[in-house]
Motif scaffolding. Structure first.
Motif, PDB file in Angstrom:
ATOM      1  N   LYS A 145       0.839  -1.200   0.000  1.00  0.00           N
ATOM      2  CA  LYS A 145       0.000   0.000   0.000  1.00  0.00           C
ATOM      3  C   LYS A 145       0.874   1.251   0.000  1.00  0.00           C
ATOM      4  N   SER A 146       0.285   2.368  -0.337  1.00  0.00           N
ATOM      5  CA  SER A 146       1.008   3.632  -0.267  1.00  0.00           C
ATOM      6  C   SER A 146       1.344   3.921   1.196  1.00  0.00           C
ATOM      7  N   TYR A 205       9.229   6.129   1.843  1.00  0.00           N
ATOM      8  CA  TYR A 205       7.830   6.115   1.372  1.00  0.00           C
ATOM      9  C   TYR A 205       7.771   5.460  -0.011  1.00  0.00           C
ATOM     10  N   THR A 207       4.924   3.931  -3.194  1.00  0.00           N
ATOM     11  CA  THR A 207       3.554   3.981  -3.707  1.00  0.00           C
ATOM     12  C   THR A 207       2.957   2.587  -3.687  1.00  0.00           C
ATOM     13  N   GLU A 208       1.672   2.485  -4.104  1.00  0.00           N
ATOM     14  CA  GLU A 208       0.994   1.194  -3.991  1.00  0.00           C
ATOM     15  C   GLU A 208       1.591   0.104  -4.874  1.00  0.00           C
ATOM     16  N   ASP A 209       2.332   0.484  -5.913  1.00  0.00           N
ATOM     17  CA  ASP A 209       2.945  -0.531  -6.756  1.00  0.00           C
ATOM     18  C   ASP A 209       4.379  -0.846  -6.331  1.00  0.00           C
ATOM     19  N   GLY A 263       6.841   1.368  -5.924  1.00  0.00           N
ATOM     20  CA  GLY A 263       7.833   2.350  -6.353  1.00  0.00           C
ATOM     21  C   GLY A 263       8.955   1.720  -7.174  1.00  0.00           C
TER      22      GLY A 263
END
Length: 586
Positions: free
Chosen positions: A434-435, A477, A479-481, A483
């Motif tokens: 998840k993000s 941090y 992203t949902e994929d 990064g």
């Protein structure tokens, strides 16, 4: 049932559903209606003031300036109060609209959590997203326009008619007689635009699904040089959307000019009859001025309402699609007094299990399996034999068609889904992140985990070393994929997530498929430690990873055709031997 009757039925049900959502904010609706009434009444009172002002201008040298000043002061006060009332009304309408839309969108999103997996598997993800995002937005626009213009328009028509009747009932009757033509034109066109807007919304969902599919799989598209074919497919769907949109827009855009033409006839009729009446002395010039102003104000809402009706057809079509999602049957309800699985030992029993995704195509038939506490069960077989389907049934993502599956003697249909799934730790071939930060992703199942526990889990899964090399370590941090993480790194994070909160039963579905051989050896050692004393189901294509399993199930066409440990199955010289030799024979 005819198509028009079907659309009427859908429209009626959709409107009733919307009214139920609006009912929660009836206090704001009442305030809005009060503001609308004040605005309309004062707007309609202004022409009377102007008429009186005209009557005070008798001729050169005979102007009643004292009276005019009083009229102008009164007009200014009326305009200011009207402006304030309209501003408050617009604020209230926005509050009602966005609260209703928030409720509908929240309801739709919550429904996603209760939908059976079969629904998600059988519908394109882009269409589901389009219903919750694009269709709700379209519904919002129509609802806001309805609140802003429909109420004030209706009140203006009624109020104007009353004022005209008070001045001269004969001219008012002429206006009333011509009015139904405008209503008929608007109604005739609106009925035919609903199905067009419905089709437009459906194609939008298809286009959203296509774009979503292309974005998620851009590497595959590029690798196979399918850019041109993808563009052609996009152009085909976009072309259909263009045609549907033009049809809907064309027919809906006829409404306004048609009603304007009818309304111009009303204004012309009022002007001619009013002039004749004024010449004969039945009304004053000031009253005629007021009447012409009222005629203009009377016809204006019809133009606005015709536009609102068209927009509402679009909004109703979109709302109907959202309500279809909300009304989908949820997962089968848990029985009253469903058992909470606690202190699970991990004894799993499958008895005479039958299951098929498509009832016309048989998949799993009469599957029997008894798993003891702490056993390590490997499931192997050719693609499509039912390995992952068994996992879906164990997790109760799907319910069996016949037979039963039990955990510690409890039929899983008699226990709560949350407690069942909470006792399984699952690592799939498809990674999901998840993000958020690396820390957030690892602690997804245990948000209260300490930093020390998270780091220890990462060390156990051999993810700690690559995490420390990231710019912000565990606070990086993504992203949902995932990064810029590699597929193997993403899978290590998914494994770490399970390592952090080890339940009594494990499911590993091709859990090391994206990891290099050297890391895989370390992971297998970590898995061996993790699976010790826990009932484990391991789905694998690489047979080297399941040699140490207590029981290996060889599946083919939904049946267990061989069963035993590695040495026993090799000694049999059967299907498993052929599979093993195909991977390791020189």
């Amino acid at each position: 049932m005819s198509k028009d009757k079907g659309n009427k039925s859908v429209n009626k049900k959709t409107i009733l559903r919307i009214l139920k959502y609006i009912k929660r904010y009836r206090f704001l609706v009442v305030l809005s209606l009060i503001c609308a009434a004040i605005s309309v009444v004062l707007t309609l009172y202004a022409p009377i003031i102007m008429g009186h002002a005209v009557d005070r201008v008798v001729g050169p040298g005979k102007v009643d300036f004292t009276g005019l000043k009083g009229m102008l002061a009164k007009l200014v006060i009326v305009v200011v109060i009207t402006a304030v009332a309209q501003w408050v009304m617009n604020v209230l309408n926005n509050m009602i609209t966005y609260r209703v839309v928030n409720d509908v969108r929240t309801k739709a999103y919550e429904k996603l959590g209760s939908l059976p997996l079969s629904y998600v598997d059988s519908h394109t993800h882009g269409d589901i997203v389009s219903r919750i995002i694009a269709d709700v937005d379209q519904f919002s626009d129509g609802l806001l326009m309805g609140f802003t213009q429909l109420f004030t328009g209706v009140m203006t028509i009624v109020g104007t008619l009353c004022f005209m009747l008070s001045i001269n009932w004969i001219i008012a009757i002429v206006v009333v007689c011509i009015t139904p033509v405008s209503l008929f034109v608007a109604s005739f066109i609106a009925k035919r635009t609903y199905s067009m807007f419905r089709k437009q919304a459906e194609i939008k969902g298809e286009l959203t699904s296509l774009v979503n599919e292309m974005v998620e799989n851009q590497k595959v598209v590029t690798a196979f040089s399918m850019e041109d074919e993808t563009c052609d497919r996009f152009q085909e769907v976009n072309g259909r959307l263009n045609v549907a949109g033009l049809q809907a827009t064309f027919f809906s855009s006829i409404t306004n000019p048609s009603t304007r033409f009818v309304n111009s006839l009303v204004y012309t009729g009022v002007g001619i009859i009013g002039a004749i009446t004024a010449i004969k002395g039945f009304i004053s010039v000031g009253q005629l001025t007021s009447f012409l102003s009222y005629a203009n104000q009377y016809t204006k809402p019809f133009n606005e309402i015709s536009g609102v009706v068209t927009e509402l057809q679009n909004a109703l079509a979109s709302a109907a699609r959202v309500f279809e999602l909300i009304d989908e049957d949820p997962e089968a309800a848990e029985p009253d007094g469903a058992h909470e699985l606690t202190d699970v030992h991990g004894e799993v029993d499958l008895k005479n299990v039958d299951f098929s995704y498509n009832k016309d195509v048989e998949l799993i038939k009469n599957l029997n399996l008894n798993v003891k506490n702490g056993q390590r069960i490997a499931i192997v077989g050719p693609t499509g034999c039912g390995k992952s389907t068994v996992i879906n049934l164990l997790m109760r993502f799907y319910d069996v068609d016949a037979g039963s599956i039990s955990v510690d003697g409890y039929d899983i249909r008699e226990v709560t889904r949350k407690s069942l799934r909470g006792n399984y730790g699952m690592v799939l071939q498809e990674t999901w992140l998840k993000s958020g930060t690396i820390r957030d992703n690892i602690a997804y199942g245990r948000p209260d985990a300490t930093d020390e526990e998270i780091v220890e889990a990462a060390k156990q899964s051999h993810a700690h070393s690559f995490i420390k090399r990231l710019p912000d370590g565990y606070n990086t941090y993504i992203t949902e994929d995932g990064g810029n993480l590699s597929q193997g790194q993403k899978q290590l994070l998914c494994i770490t997530r399970v390592m952090l909160d080890l339940p009594p039963m494990l499911i590993l579905d091709e859990a090391t498929s994206s990891i290099d051989t050297r890391t895989e050896i370390r992971i297998q050692r970590a898995f061996a430690k993790m699976m010790k004393g826990r009932t484990s189901f391991v789905v694998a294509h690489r047979l080297s990873t399941i040699k140490e399993s207590d029981v290996i199930l060889v599946m083919k066409d939904g049946h267990i055709i061989e069963q035993g440990n590695h040495e026993t199955l090799l000694a049999k010289g059967g299907f498993y031997t052929n599979l093993y030799n195909s991977q390791f024979a020189r």
